[in-house]
Structure formats: structure tokens, C-alpha cells
Design a protein around this motif. Sequence first.
Motif, PDB file in Angstrom:
ATOM      1  N   SER A 164     -10.707  -0.924   3.011  1.00  0.00           N
ATOM      2  CA  SER A 164     -11.184  -1.895   3.980  1.00  0.00           C
ATOM      3  C   SER A 164     -10.236  -3.084   4.019  1.00  0.00           C
ATOM      4  N   THR A 165      -9.925  -3.521   5.222  1.00  0.00           N
ATOM      5  CA  THR A 165      -9.005  -4.645   5.401  1.00  0.00           C
ATOM      6  C   THR A 165      -9.304  -5.335   6.711  1.00  0.00           C
ATOM      7  N   TYR A 166      -8.885  -6.574   6.815  1.00  0.00           N
ATOM      8  CA  TYR A 166      -8.725  -7.184   8.127  1.00  0.00           C
ATOM      9  C   TYR A 166      -7.452  -6.562   8.707  1.00  0.00           C
ATOM     10  N   PRO A 167      -7.393  -6.321  10.037  1.00  0.00           N
ATOM     11  CA  PRO A 167      -6.193  -5.675  10.578  1.00  0.00           C
ATOM     12  C   PRO A 167      -4.908  -6.390  10.160  1.00  0.00           C
ATOM     13  N   LYS A 168      -3.934  -5.606   9.778  1.00  0.00           N
ATOM     14  CA  LYS A 168      -2.579  -6.057   9.422  1.00  0.00           C
ATOM     15  C   LYS A 168      -2.465  -6.700   8.040  1.00  0.00           C
ATOM     16  N   ALA A 169      -3.413  -6.401   7.157  1.00  0.00           N
ATOM     17  CA  ALA A 169      -3.377  -6.991   5.819  1.00  0.00           C
ATOM     18  C   ALA A 169      -2.685  -6.083   4.796  1.00  0.00           C
TER      19      ALA A 169
ATOM     20  N   GLU B 124      -0.039 -10.273  -1.267  1.00  0.00           N
ATOM     21  CA  GLU B 124       1.013 -11.044  -1.941  1.00  0.00           C
ATOM     22  C   GLU B 124       1.230 -10.562  -3.376  1.00  0.00           C
ATOM     23  N   ASP B 125       0.126 -10.176  -4.059  1.00  0.00           N
ATOM     24  CA  ASP B 125       0.264  -9.628  -5.424  1.00  0.00           C
ATOM     25  C   ASP B 125       0.963  -8.277  -5.376  1.00  0.00           C
ATOM     26  N   MET B 126       0.631  -7.491  -4.355  1.00  0.00           N
ATOM     27  CA  MET B 126       1.239  -6.165  -4.238  1.00  0.00           C
ATOM     28  C   MET B 126       2.744  -6.289  -4.025  1.00  0.00           C
TER      29      MET B 126
ATOM     30  N   ASP C 265       4.145   0.995  21.302  1.00  0.00           N
ATOM     31  CA  ASP C 265       5.538   0.922  21.748  1.00  0.00           C
ATOM     32  C   ASP C 265       6.357   0.200  20.673  1.00  0.00           C
ATOM     33  N   GLN C 266       6.963   1.014  19.825  1.00  0.00           N
ATOM     34  CA  GLN C 266       7.666   0.430  18.677  1.00  0.00           C
ATOM     35  C   GLN C 266       8.988  -0.233  19.070  1.00  0.00           C
ATOM     36  N   SER C 267       9.381  -0.099  20.363  1.00  0.00           N
ATOM     37  CA  SER C 267      10.562  -0.843  20.812  1.00  0.00           C
ATOM     38  C   SER C 267      10.183  -2.308  21.065  1.00  0.00           C
ATOM     39  N   VAL C 268       8.894  -2.571  21.279  1.00  0.00           N
ATOM     40  CA  VAL C 268       8.414  -3.955  21.427  1.00  0.00           C
ATOM     41  C   VAL C 268       8.367  -4.621  20.046  1.00  0.00           C
ATOM     42  N   SER C 269       7.800  -3.912  19.073  1.00  0.00           N
ATOM     43  CA  SER C 269       7.749  -4.385  17.689  1.00  0.00           C
ATOM     44  C   SER C 269       7.436  -3.176  16.813  1.00  0.00           C
ATOM     45  N   PRO C 270       8.261  -2.886  15.817  1.00  0.00           N
ATOM     46  CA  PRO C 270       7.966  -1.703  14.997  1.00  0.00           C
ATOM     47  C   PRO C 270       6.687  -1.891  14.182  1.00  0.00           C
ATOM     48  N   PHE C 271       5.980  -0.786  13.922  1.00  0.00           N
ATOM     49  CA  PHE C 271       4.777  -0.888  13.083  1.00  0.00           C
ATOM     50  C   PHE C 271       5.173  -1.453  11.724  1.00  0.00           C
ATOM     51  N   MET C 272       6.238  -0.897  11.136  1.00  0.00           N
ATOM     52  CA  MET C 272       6.784  -1.433   9.887  1.00  0.00           C
ATOM     53  C   MET C 272       7.745  -2.542  10.295  1.00  0.00           C
ATOM     54  N   ARG C 273       7.202  -3.735  10.485  1.00  0.00           N
ATOM     55  CA  ARG C 273       7.949  -4.812  11.132  1.00  0.00           C
ATOM     56  C   ARG C 273       8.846  -5.541  10.145  1.00  0.00           C
ATOM     57  N   LYS C 274       8.269  -6.299   9.213  1.00  0.00           N
ATOM     58  CA  LYS C 274       9.081  -7.005   8.214  1.00  0.00           C
ATOM     59  C   LYS C 274       8.601  -6.742   6.792  1.00  0.00           C
ATOM     60  N   GLY C 275       7.293  -6.630   6.639  1.00  0.00           N
ATOM     61  CA  GLY C 275       6.743  -6.368   5.311  1.00  0.00           C
ATOM     62  C   GLY C 275       7.042  -7.469   4.313  1.00  0.00           C
ATOM     63  N   ALA C 276       6.978  -8.713   4.769  1.00  0.00           N
ATOM     64  CA  ALA C 276       7.388  -9.831   3.913  1.00  0.00           C
ATOM     65  C   ALA C 276       6.270 -10.863   3.776  1.00  0.00           C
ATOM     66  N   VAL C 277       6.411 -11.689   2.743  1.00  0.00           N
ATOM     67  CA  VAL C 277       5.518 -12.832   2.560  1.00  0.00           C
ATOM     68  C   VAL C 277       6.257 -14.066   3.075  1.00  0.00           C
ATOM     69  N   GLY C 278       5.592 -14.861   3.923  1.00  0.00           N
ATOM     70  CA  GLY C 278       6.190 -16.124   4.374  1.00  0.00           C
ATOM     71  C   GLY C 278       6.858 -16.064   5.739  1.00  0.00           C
TER      72      GLY C 278
ATOM     73  N   LEU D  16     -12.791 -18.173  -3.075  1.00  0.00           N
ATOM     74  CA  LEU D  16     -11.615 -17.349  -2.774  1.00  0.00           C
ATOM     75  C   LEU D  16     -10.399 -18.225  -2.504  1.00  0.00           C
ATOM     76  N   THR D  17      -9.309 -17.965  -3.218  1.00  0.00           N
ATOM     77  CA  THR D  17      -8.081 -18.717  -2.953  1.00  0.00           C
ATOM     78  C   THR D  17      -6.918 -17.739  -2.838  1.00  0.00           C
ATOM     79  N   PHE D  18      -5.942 -18.141  -2.063  1.00  0.00           N
ATOM     80  CA  PHE D  18      -4.736 -17.350  -1.877  1.00  0.00           C
ATOM     81  C   PHE D  18      -3.590 -18.048  -2.583  1.00  0.00           C
ATOM     82  N   CYS D  19      -2.601 -17.278  -2.938  1.00  0.00           N
ATOM     83  CA  CYS D  19      -1.425 -17.822  -3.591  1.00  0.00           C
ATOM     84  C   CYS D  19      -0.844 -18.922  -2.697  1.00  0.00           C
TER      85      CYS D  19
END
Length: 289
Positions: free
Chosen positions: A38-43, A188-190, A243-256, A283-286
Motif C-alpha cells: 500500500s502506498t500513496y501514488p508515486k511513493a 528515503e530509508d530505502m 507516454d514515456q516520451s513525455v516522462s519515463p515511468f522510471m524518471r529519476k528515482g532520487a531524493v531531493g 509521524l516525521t520524515f527525514c
Amino acid sequence: NERMDVDYIKGILQPTPTCAIWDKIWNFQAKSDDLLISTYPKAGTTWTQEIVDMIQNDGNIEKCKRAPTHLRFPFIEWRISSKDCGLDQANAMPSPRTLKTHLPIQLLPPSFLEKGCKIIYVARNAKDNLVSYYHFQKMNAALPDPGTWKEYFEDFLDGKVCWGSWYDHVKGWWDAKDKYPILYLFYEDMKKHPKCEIRKIMEFMGKNLDEDVLDKIMHHTSFDIMKKNPMANYTTISEEIMDQSVSPFMRKGAVGDWKNHFTVAQNERFDEDYKKKMMNTSLTFCSNL
Ligand code: A3P
């Protein structure tokens, strides 16, 4: 491209096909050995799914390449394409099943909690989550057009996006984790210590794999490898939908990455609003993003 319409289910925006079969979704019968992601979309759903599948298959990469992610993990409230109703897929799947949802806890079909299903929840910091969701809506015809960045920013803060408010979502699942078998993880931990988080997932699943298998899982589920893996990067979905030419599904995979999108004024407004919305939770985030 034609864009998806949305409607409200108990105050939460959902794509209309989900609304159309809402009673069926709500009455979905979970089985006690179902594992739900379970996730919020794009988490970090897809990432977690790949980790779980690798653990379940003892690190066998070929087995994890048997089908694209959305067919290995039925998405209970949504169909990726018109043929693939997540509910039907789930009902046809042999146990033990691995399922996916983005529903906020109050919309989760009650049988998941009643049956005591194990649930892995992944949360991602709001700013990066917002940015990722914006790019995803731009490329995904199965969701509404996000509008301009400025408009989308406000919609996200107002919770006027599909699956509702990020704030309520992460808080609702956070509160539920003390009452139900929910492993609550952070994107972020992952990123920071993938092996440690993979081990947590393994232990939660009741598995015991050797160090070398964990290393293999870590490698196979790294961003660069998943980006190239057609069974994990959603390139099997037609261009008319994603349409992955607009933005790839695996876009950046980065924090920040939010720093490349937020203006100084937006950041100030965001932080102020965030404090108000998150003051009633432990609940707190890094903070170092
Ligand atoms: P970005 O848009 O920031 O790149 P979901 O699977 O929930 O839809 O989440 C997608 C987000 O997770 C995307 O974020 C995607 O790049 C990122 N992601 C997918 N696989 C990943 C991995 N192995 N490592 C890090 N991030 C990953």
C-alpha cells in the motif's frame, strides 16, 4: 490523448472506472495469506513490489521476469488497461497473493484488516512525492491532466488529486500500523540503506535468505537496473496510456528532486501549510532532503 474523468468516493477523488465498481471493490474478499503493498501514488510502489517478488522467489530473477509488474501484483481498485480489471485479476490469482493498492486507510476494503493480512506501507516525503506525481500525471492518460505546475502544486496541497490528500494518507496508515500487521517504510530509508530495508521486508514476510541473495536482490532492484527491465519499467503498457516520451515511468528515482521544481515562495508556502497539516501526528520524515 483522451484524459480520464474523476469523481468522489467518500470525499476522495478517484478515476471514474474505480467509482463505477466501488461496491465491488469495497466488498473485495481478502484472504489471510494475502500480502498487500500500500502506498500513496508515486511513493515507491513498483520498487517495493520488485523487492517483495524477489524475496518471495528466493532471488530468482527469471521468475520475477515472468510478467510485467501490473500482472504480478493485481491493483485492486484500478485497471491499468481496459482488459485488466484488478479485482478480476486478484480473484483469479492463486494464493499466496501479492496485491497492490493506493487507497487511503478509510477506503481500504475492510476484509484486509479483518483477515489480518500483512501489509507493507511505503511513504515518501511530500515534496518529492508531489513532483513525481505531477510528472506521472503528465504522461499517464489514465489520470486527469495535471494542468500547470503552479495549478498542480495547489491541487496537491488541497488533496484535490486522485487517491486524495497525501497528508491524510500517510497519517491514516501511520495510525493504523499500531493496530494491524503493517510494516511502515520510508522511500528515503530505502535509498539510504537498501539492504537494511530489504532485510526488514524479508523478516516481515517470514523469510530467511542468505547475504548473497540479499545482495542480488539489492542489485536487481536498484533504480538503474529496474529502469532497464521491461518487466518493471511499465514499457509494456501502450503509449496511448503511458507516454514515456513525455516522462519515463522510471524518471529519476532520487531524493531531493523537489529542489529543481519548487520556487522559493512555493517552498515557504509549502512548509507553512505542512506544519499545520502534520502537527497532529507523531509521524516525521527525514528532514535532511
Ligand atoms: P520519480 O518520479 O521521482 O523518479 P511508484 O512505483 O509508486 O509509482 O513510484 C514511482 C517513483 O519511484 C518514481 O519516482 C520512480 O523513478 C521511483 N522508483 C522506481 N523504482 C525505483 C528504484 N528501484 N529506486 C529508486 N526509485 C525508484
